[in-house]
Motif scaffolding. Structure first.
Motif, PDB file in Angstrom:
ATOM      1  N   THR A 318       0.840  -1.196   0.000  1.00 27.04           N
ATOM      2  CA  THR A 318       0.000   0.000   0.000  1.00 27.04           C
ATOM      3  C   THR A 318       0.873   1.245   0.000  1.00 27.04           C
ATOM      4  O   THR A 318       1.998   1.253   0.518  1.00 27.04           O
ATOM      5  N   VAL A 319       0.313   2.321  -0.582  1.00 28.62           N
ATOM      6  CA  VAL A 319       0.971   3.633  -0.555  1.00 28.62           C
ATOM      7  C   VAL A 319       0.195   4.613   0.317  1.00 28.62           C
ATOM      8  O   VAL A 319       0.693   5.701   0.626  1.00 28.62           O
ATOM      9  N   ALA A 320      -1.045   4.210   0.685  1.00 29.45           N
ATOM     10  CA  ALA A 320      -1.853   5.023   1.599  1.00 29.45           C
ATOM     11  C   ALA A 320      -2.934   4.137   2.195  1.00 29.45           C
ATOM     12  O   ALA A 320      -3.559   3.343   1.487  1.00 29.45           O
ATOM     13  N   ASN A 330       1.360   1.884   6.297  1.00 28.48           N
ATOM     14  CA  ASN A 330       1.220   1.038   5.116  1.00 28.48           C
ATOM     15  C   ASN A 330       1.452  -0.432   5.477  1.00 28.48           C
ATOM     16  O   ASN A 330       2.134  -0.764   6.455  1.00 28.48           O
ATOM     17  N   ILE A 331       0.878  -1.304   4.647  1.00 33.29           N
ATOM     18  CA  ILE A 331       0.997  -2.741   4.848  1.00 33.29           C
ATOM     19  C   ILE A 331       1.328  -3.397   3.510  1.00 33.29           C
ATOM     20  O   ILE A 331       1.272  -2.756   2.452  1.00 33.29           O
ATOM     21  N   SER A 332       1.644  -4.688   3.568  1.00 30.74           N
ATOM     22  CA  SER A 332       1.797  -5.489   2.347  1.00 30.74           C
ATOM     23  C   SER A 332       1.102  -6.821   2.572  1.00 30.74           C
ATOM     24  O   SER A 332       0.990  -7.289   3.710  1.00 30.74           O
ATOM     25  N   TYR A 333       0.615  -7.438   1.513  1.00 28.79           N
ATOM     26  CA  TYR A 333      -0.110  -8.706   1.642  1.00 28.79           C
ATOM     27  C   TYR A 333      -0.082  -9.448   0.313  1.00 28.79           C
ATOM     28  O   TYR A 333       0.147  -8.864  -0.754  1.00 28.79           O
ATOM     29  N   SER A 352     -21.342  -6.959  -2.016  1.00 27.27           N
ATOM     30  CA  SER A 352     -22.204  -6.162  -1.133  1.00 27.27           C
ATOM     31  C   SER A 352     -22.360  -6.762   0.258  1.00 27.27           C
ATOM     32  O   SER A 352     -22.701  -6.050   1.204  1.00 27.27           O
ATOM     33  N   HIS A 353     -22.122  -8.076   0.403  1.00 25.70           N
ATOM     34  CA  HIS A 353     -22.268  -8.702   1.725  1.00 25.70           C
ATOM     35  C   HIS A 353     -21.525 -10.039   1.750  1.00 25.70           C
ATOM     36  O   HIS A 353     -21.189 -10.596   0.703  1.00 25.70           O
ATOM     37  N   ASP A 354     -21.267 -10.529   2.953  1.00 27.64           N
ATOM     38  CA  ASP A 354     -20.637 -11.845   3.154  1.00 27.64           C
ATOM     39  C   ASP A 354     -19.308 -11.983   2.417  1.00 27.64           C
ATOM     40  O   ASP A 354     -18.986 -13.033   1.867  1.00 27.64           O
ATOM     41  N   VAL A 355     -18.502 -10.920   2.436  1.00 32.19           N
ATOM     42  CA  VAL A 355     -17.240 -10.984   1.701  1.00 32.19           C
ATOM     43  C   VAL A 355     -16.263 -11.976   2.342  1.00 32.19           C
ATOM     44  O   VAL A 355     -15.476 -12.627   1.653  1.00 32.19           O
ATOM     45  N   GLN A 356     -16.307 -12.123   3.694  1.00 36.74           N
ATOM     46  CA  GLN A 356     -15.413 -13.087   4.342  1.00 36.74           C
ATOM     47  C   GLN A 356     -15.737 -14.526   3.938  1.00 36.74           C
ATOM     48  O   GLN A 356     -14.830 -15.353   3.770  1.00 36.74           O
ATOM     49  N   GLN A 357     -17.022 -14.815   3.797  1.00 36.50           N
ATOM     50  CA  GLN A 357     -17.426 -16.162   3.380  1.00 36.50           C
ATOM     51  C   GLN A 357     -17.017 -16.453   1.941  1.00 36.50           C
ATOM     52  O   GLN A 357     -16.682 -17.579   1.594  1.00 36.50           O
ATOM     53  N   MET A 358     -17.023 -15.425   1.104  1.00 34.72           N
ATOM     54  CA  MET A 358     -16.654 -15.604  -0.291  1.00 34.72           C
ATOM     55  C   MET A 358     -15.138 -15.756  -0.466  1.00 34.72           C
ATOM     56  O   MET A 358     -14.685 -16.415  -1.405  1.00 34.72           O
ATOM     57  N   PHE A 359     -14.362 -15.147   0.455  1.00 34.91           N
ATOM     58  CA  PHE A 359     -12.892 -15.208   0.364  1.00 34.91           C
ATOM     59  C   PHE A 359     -12.330 -15.639   1.722  1.00 34.91           C
ATOM     60  O   PHE A 359     -11.717 -14.830   2.440  1.00 34.91           O
ATOM     61  N   PRO A 360     -12.544 -16.898   2.090  1.00 36.36           N
ATOM     62  CA  PRO A 360     -12.117 -17.356   3.431  1.00 36.36           C
ATOM     63  C   PRO A 360     -10.603 -17.358   3.632  1.00 36.36           C
ATOM     64  O   PRO A 360     -10.142 -17.371   4.774  1.00 36.36           O
ATOM     65  N   MET A 361      -9.816 -17.346   2.540  1.00 32.85           N
ATOM     66  CA  MET A 361      -8.361 -17.359   2.668  1.00 32.85           C
ATOM     67  C   MET A 361      -7.789 -15.977   2.994  1.00 32.85           C
ATOM     68  O   MET A 361      -6.619 -15.865   3.364  1.00 32.85           O
ATOM     69  N   ASP A 362      -8.596 -14.938   2.861  1.00 38.82           N
ATOM     70  CA  ASP A 362      -8.108 -13.576   3.080  1.00 38.82           C
ATOM     71  C   ASP A 362      -8.140 -13.266   4.578  1.00 38.82           C
ATOM     72  O   ASP A 362      -9.185 -12.893   5.135  1.00 38.82           O
ATOM     73  N   GLN A 363      -7.005 -13.386   5.224  1.00 37.96           N
ATOM     74  CA  GLN A 363      -6.914 -13.148   6.658  1.00 37.96           C
ATOM     75  C   GLN A 363      -7.140 -11.688   7.008  1.00 37.96           C
ATOM     76  O   GLN A 363      -7.681 -11.349   8.070  1.00 37.96           O
ATOM     77  N   LEU A 364      -6.742 -10.796   6.108  1.00 42.89           N
ATOM     78  CA  LEU A 364      -6.903  -9.364   6.366  1.00 42.89           C
ATOM     79  C   LEU A 364      -8.378  -8.982   6.501  1.00 42.89           C
ATOM     80  O   LEU A 364      -8.747  -8.169   7.356  1.00 42.89           O
ATOM     81  N   LEU A 365      -9.237  -9.577   5.664  1.00 39.83           N
ATOM     82  CA  LEU A 365     -10.671  -9.308   5.768  1.00 39.83           C
ATOM     83  C   LEU A 365     -11.209  -9.728   7.134  1.00 39.83           C
ATOM     84  O   LEU A 365     -12.046  -9.051   7.726  1.00 39.83           O
TER      85      LEU A 365
END
Length: 380
Positions: A318-320, A330-333, A352-365
């Motif tokens: 990230t730059v911001a 800033n972070i990196s992932y 619009s909803h349930d983004v964690q369920q759609m991308f369970p591998m994304d720890q940042l979410l």
């Protein structure tokens, strides 16, 4: 299959012999002709003579055919249990009964004319009627499934004739445009001046010529159509045109699918507007002002701008970053398994909803407790 092949071969041999012999397969010699009075008063003449041994072979062949037909249709009826299968089984039964009567009459066991020729006619008529009824039922069922699919489709769907007249629409189409099919009775798509002015006509002409085409987003207002005179619609809509062809590759119908992309278009416009508004900033200040404006516009807890790592293209730095009301470090992932992977260099992604369920591998979410997500690629 070997049974059918054997019976077919034997039938061919018997047919040739029946034509080659003077009296056919039935007689080796004919002695005289007898008069026979039928029950309804008609008089017919029947030859009387020595029955040929070949005739008994033919009778045996016919019995094999009867047994095979009855077995095959009985098995078919047992599997499907339809009226058509039952009707065909009864037709074969009638055919067998009349054929047996014909054999007995030719052997002089009964005094009556052979009705074998009528058995074939009766069987053909009965089977034709049964198959015709089945075809009509299947056609009605197919039309019902197609109409249900069209009506329940979430996309706006419009079916047109080759000359551009609307044949059928679904409820989603009526909701999108605010008009009914009756209002389009005199409307011809290929003569729409509004579509011509907005550059859509070349895509439509391609579709009506037999090639599928994607139509870029436009705003189409039914209120500006002098024939339709529908309500004003401030919606951005993209379309897909698909030709439906017949057996000789001629276009029989054309299907138009419409997708309402207003929210995506407004988001893209907002990004552009913000980027233009903060362009007076330079360097890090530009991106910090950008994420702050984005978070305020969409009322989100988090916003960031990231760039691909030059050495590792599956990693983002990230730059911001904006988090919980203020700028953050800033972070990196890693991109794998994240919604950002669908955005990089491709298209806007909106969940619009349930983004964690759609991308369970994304720890940042998960760490952010994210419920929804919006991302878009930025280009210089």
């Amino acid at each position: 299959s070997w049974v059918l092949e054997g019976l077919t071969l034997l039938g061919g041999v018997l047919t040739v012999l029946n034509i080659a012999r003077p009296y056919g397969l039935q007689f080796s010699t004919v002695n005289h002709v007898e008069e026979l009075m039928l029950p309804w008063g008609e008089t017919v003449w029947q030859p009387i003579g020595q029955i040929s041994g070949m005739f008994y072979i033919a009778v045996g062949f016919a019995l094999l055919i009867f047994v095979f037909l009855v077995y095959a249709l009985s098995a078919h009826y047992y599997r499907v249990r339809t009226r058509t299968a039952l009707a065909m089984l009864l037709a074969i039964g009638l055919f067998v009964a009349l054929a047996i009567e014909s054999i007995l009459a030719r052997l002089a066991v009964i005094d009556f004319v052979p009705l074998g020729h009528l058995s074939i006619l009766a069987m053909i008529i009965a089977m034709s009627m049964a198959l015709s009824q089945e075809m009509q039922q299947k056609l009605r069922a197919s039309e019902h499934r197609f109409r249900s699919l069209v009506e329940q489709a979430p996309f706006s769907l419009q079916i047109l004739s080759p000359n551009g007249r609307t044949l059928q629409v679904n409820r989603a189409w009526e909701n999108l445009w605010g008009v009914s099919l009756e209002q389009f009775a005199n409307y011809i798509l290929l003569q729409d001046q509004q579509l011509q002015d907005k550059g859509v006509m070349p895509y439509l002409e391609k579709g009506f010529a037999g090639q599928a085409a994607d139509i870029p987003p436009i705003i189409y207002n039914p209120s500006e159509n002098p024939i339709v005179k529908g309500p004003s619609r401030d919606r951005w809509v993209r379309a897909f045109v698909y030709p439906i062809k017949d057996d000789i590759d001629a276009v029989r119908e054309v299907v138009l699918l419409h997708e309402d992309v207003t929210e995506k278009k407004r988001f893209d416009d907002a990004i552009q507007l913000i980027a233009t508004g903060v362009s007076v900033e330079t360097g890090d200040g530009f991106f910090q002002q950008l994420v702050t404006s984005l978070a305020e516009l969409f009322q989100t807890r988090y916003a960031f701008v990231g760039v691909l790592d030059a050495a590792e293209t599956q990693s983002v730095k990230t730059v911001a970053v904006y988090a919980d009301g203020k700028l953050a470090p800033n972070i990196s992932y890693e991109l794998e398994g994240t919604p950002c992977a669908e955005v990089i260099g491709q298209h806007t992604c909106i969940v619009s909803h349930d983004v964690q369920q759609m991308f369970p591998m994304d720890q940042l979410l998960n760490e952010m407790g994210a419920q929804s997500y919006i991302g878009t690629p930025l280009f210089n």
